[in-house]
Design a protein around this motif. Structure first.
Motif, PDB file in Angstrom:
ATOM      1  N   MET A   1       0.850  -1.182   0.000  1.00  0.00           N
ATOM      2  CA  MET A   1       0.000   0.000   0.000  1.00  0.00           C
ATOM      3  C   MET A   1       0.893   1.242   0.000  1.00  0.00           C
ATOM      4  SD  MET A   1      -2.510   1.316   3.001  1.00  0.00           S
ATOM      5  CE  MET A   1      -4.200   1.032   2.642  1.00  0.00           C
ATOM      6  N   TYR A  13     -10.500   6.999   9.269  1.00  0.00           N
ATOM      7  CA  TYR A  13     -10.830   6.428  10.585  1.00  0.00           C
ATOM      8  C   TYR A  13     -10.589   7.407  11.732  1.00  0.00           C
ATOM      9  CZ  TYR A  13     -11.217   1.834   8.384  1.00  0.00           C
ATOM     10  OH  TYR A  13     -11.625   0.776   7.609  1.00  0.00           O
ATOM     11  N   ALA A  57      -7.867  -7.084   6.796  1.00  0.00           N
ATOM     12  CA  ALA A  57      -8.296  -5.693   6.573  1.00  0.00           C
ATOM     13  C   ALA A  57      -9.503  -5.395   7.458  1.00  0.00           C
ATOM     14  CB  ALA A  57      -8.589  -5.428   5.096  1.00  0.00           C
ATOM     15  N   ASP A  78      -4.565  -4.821   9.493  1.00  0.00           N
ATOM     16  CA  ASP A  78      -4.938  -3.693   8.633  1.00  0.00           C
ATOM     17  C   ASP A  78      -3.698  -2.833   8.443  1.00  0.00           C
ATOM     18  OD1 ASP A  78      -7.969  -2.406   7.897  1.00  0.00           O
ATOM     19  OD2 ASP A  78      -6.270  -1.018   7.752  1.00  0.00           O
ATOM     20  N   ASP A 106       0.840  -4.510   5.980  1.00  0.00           N
ATOM     21  CA  ASP A 106       0.499  -4.210   4.585  1.00  0.00           C
ATOM     22  C   ASP A 106       0.241  -5.530   3.870  1.00  0.00           C
ATOM     23  OD1 ASP A 106       0.231  -3.504   1.972  1.00  0.00           O
ATOM     24  OD2 ASP A 106       2.114  -2.373   1.841  1.00  0.00           O
ATOM     25  N   LEU A 107      -1.024  -5.794   3.585  1.00  0.00           N
ATOM     26  CA  LEU A 107      -1.401  -7.085   3.000  1.00  0.00           C
ATOM     27  C   LEU A 107      -0.989  -7.211   1.539  1.00  0.00           C
ATOM     28  CD1 LEU A 107      -4.738  -7.259   4.904  1.00  0.00           C
ATOM     29  CD2 LEU A 107      -2.995  -9.053   4.998  1.00  0.00           C
ATOM     30  N   GLN A 124     -13.632  -8.821   4.349  1.00  0.00           N
ATOM     31  CA  GLN A 124     -14.863  -8.137   3.948  1.00  0.00           C
ATOM     32  C   GLN A 124     -14.538  -6.765   3.373  1.00  0.00           C
ATOM     33  OE1 GLN A 124     -18.530  -8.695   6.338  1.00  0.00           O
ATOM     34  NE2 GLN A 124     -18.351  -6.541   6.814  1.00  0.00           N
TER      35      GLN A 124
HETATM   36  C1  LIG Z   1     -13.618  -0.797   3.085  1.00  0.00           C
HETATM   37  S1  LIG Z   1     -12.577  -1.088   4.458  1.00  0.00           S
HETATM   38  C2  LIG Z   1     -13.250  -2.595   5.072  1.00  0.00           C
HETATM   39  C3  LIG Z   1     -13.053  -2.744   6.554  1.00  0.00           C
HETATM   40  C4  LIG Z   1     -13.800  -3.930   7.180  1.00  0.00           C
HETATM   41  N1  LIG Z   1     -13.324  -5.198   6.671  1.00  0.00           N
HETATM   42  C5  LIG Z   1     -15.294  -3.794   6.972  1.00  0.00           C
HETATM   43  O1  LIG Z   1     -15.911  -4.633   6.318  1.00  0.00           O
HETATM   44  O2  LIG Z   1     -15.856  -2.825   7.513  1.00  0.00           O
HETATM   45  C6  LIG Z   1     -11.052  -1.589   3.697  1.00  0.00           C
HETATM   46  C7  LIG Z   1      -9.900  -1.743   4.698  1.00  0.00           C
HETATM   47  O3  LIG Z   1      -8.781  -2.255   4.008  1.00  0.00           O
HETATM   48  C8  LIG Z   1      -7.616  -1.673   4.571  1.00  0.00           C
HETATM   49  N2  LIG Z   1      -6.548  -1.804   3.574  1.00  0.00           N
HETATM   50  C9  LIG Z   1      -6.491  -1.256   2.321  1.00  0.00           C
HETATM   51  N3  LIG Z   1      -5.348  -1.631   1.702  1.00  0.00           N
HETATM   52  C10 LIG Z   1      -4.679  -2.446   2.574  1.00  0.00           C
HETATM   53  C11 LIG Z   1      -3.461  -3.160   2.525  1.00  0.00           C
HETATM   54  N4  LIG Z   1      -2.660  -3.120   1.451  1.00  0.00           N
HETATM   55  N5  LIG Z   1      -3.082  -3.873   3.583  1.00  0.00           N
HETATM   56  C12 LIG Z   1      -3.876  -3.941   4.690  1.00  0.00           C
HETATM   57  N6  LIG Z   1      -5.041  -3.279   4.813  1.00  0.00           N
HETATM   58  C13 LIG Z   1      -5.443  -2.552   3.759  1.00  0.00           C
HETATM   59  C14 LIG Z   1      -8.015  -0.247   4.861  1.00  0.00           C
HETATM   60  O4  LIG Z   1      -7.194   0.363   5.820  1.00  0.00           O
HETATM   61  C15 LIG Z   1      -9.456  -0.449   5.346  1.00  0.00           C
HETATM   62  O5  LIG Z   1      -9.513  -0.603   6.741  1.00  0.00           O
END
Ligand SMILES: C[S@@+](CC[C@H](N)C(=O)[O-])C[C@H]1O[C@@H](n2cnc3c(N)ncnc32)[C@H](O)[C@@H]1O
Length: 198
Positions: A1, A13, A57, A78, A106-107, A124
């Motif tokens: 990311m 957030y 995430a 996350d 960082d996924l 999700q």
């Molecule tokens: C739309 S939110 C969904 C959050 C939760 N799963 C939900 O359903 O409410 C997307 C999440 O993905 C995380 N995210 C985006 N890119 C990421 C990455 N490369 N590695 C880890 N987290 C990531 C963001 O920080 C965010 O919290």
């Protein structure tokens, strides 16, 4: 990311309130679905009450807190430090902080190898095509994965983050899994799948 993306999520957030513990949307949708009403046990009932879960995430931690309240030891990942702090506070407010490990990861770099395997994996509204295989590989035999992505199917304004129609069904139709539920409607696609017990 990228650093820019991380800052955007942090900003999103920054003023967010604690999340209410809630099950993954796909399990709720499955319970409401016509076919499921005929089942003796709902898919929600299939979620174990002990073992290990991974929330990929996790955002504000609603699903993390629900899984932990059910009795699972949860690893919540996350990339946003603000989201991870919120998840920890959500778990605290729900009285399940001791069962939650919340980690900034960082996924894009994959699921950390030191985390081992899980009885439940939830992902999700985070589309991570490169992780789909690892969701199954990181499941213990008989384990459950619940995945929801934004989909072009039924989306009012499909954009870069929307998956092509049928992406999850194709990715998770594999010889080592059973798809227990699939739904694609109103701009979202979900699957609930179980890894074969052996
Ligand atoms: C739309 S939110 C969904 C959050 C939760 N799963 C939900 O359903 O409410 C997307 C999440 O993905 C995380 N995210 C985006 N890119 C990421 C990455 N490369 N590695 C880890 N987290 C990531 C963001 O920080 C965010 O919290």
């Amino acid at each position: 990311m990228s650093a820019d993306d991380a800052s955007r999520w942090d900003a999103r957030y920054a003023d967010a309130e604690l999340a209410e513990p809630s099950p993954p949307d796909a399990l709720v949708a499955a319970d409401r679905s016509e076919t499921d009403r005929t089942r003796k046990a709902t898919l929600l009932d299939l979620v174990p009450v002990a073992g290990r879960a991974l929330d990929v995430a996790c955002g504000a931690g609603a699903q993390t807190a629900w899984l932990a309240a059910r009795g699972l030891e949860v690893v919540a990942l996350d990339a946003s430090p603000v989201a991870i702090d919120l998840t920890a506070r959500t778990a605290d407010a729900a009285g399940v902080r001791s069962r939650v490990e919340a980690r900034v990861v960082d996924l894009d770099l994959g699921i950390p190898t030191d985390l081992g395997t899980f009885d439940v994996i939830v992902c999700q509204r985070f589309r991570a095509v490169d992780l789909y295989d690892s969701f199954v590989e990181r499941l213990r035999p008989g384990g459950l994965a619940v995945v929801t992505v934004l989909s072009r199917t039924g989306a009012d304004h499909p954009g870069a983050f929307h998956a092509p129609s049928g992406e999850l069904r194709t990715a998770f139709t594999r010889p080592d899994t059973d798809v227990l539920f699939h739904q694609e409607t109103a701009g979202q696609e979900s699957v609930v799948l179980r890894r074969h017990p052996t």
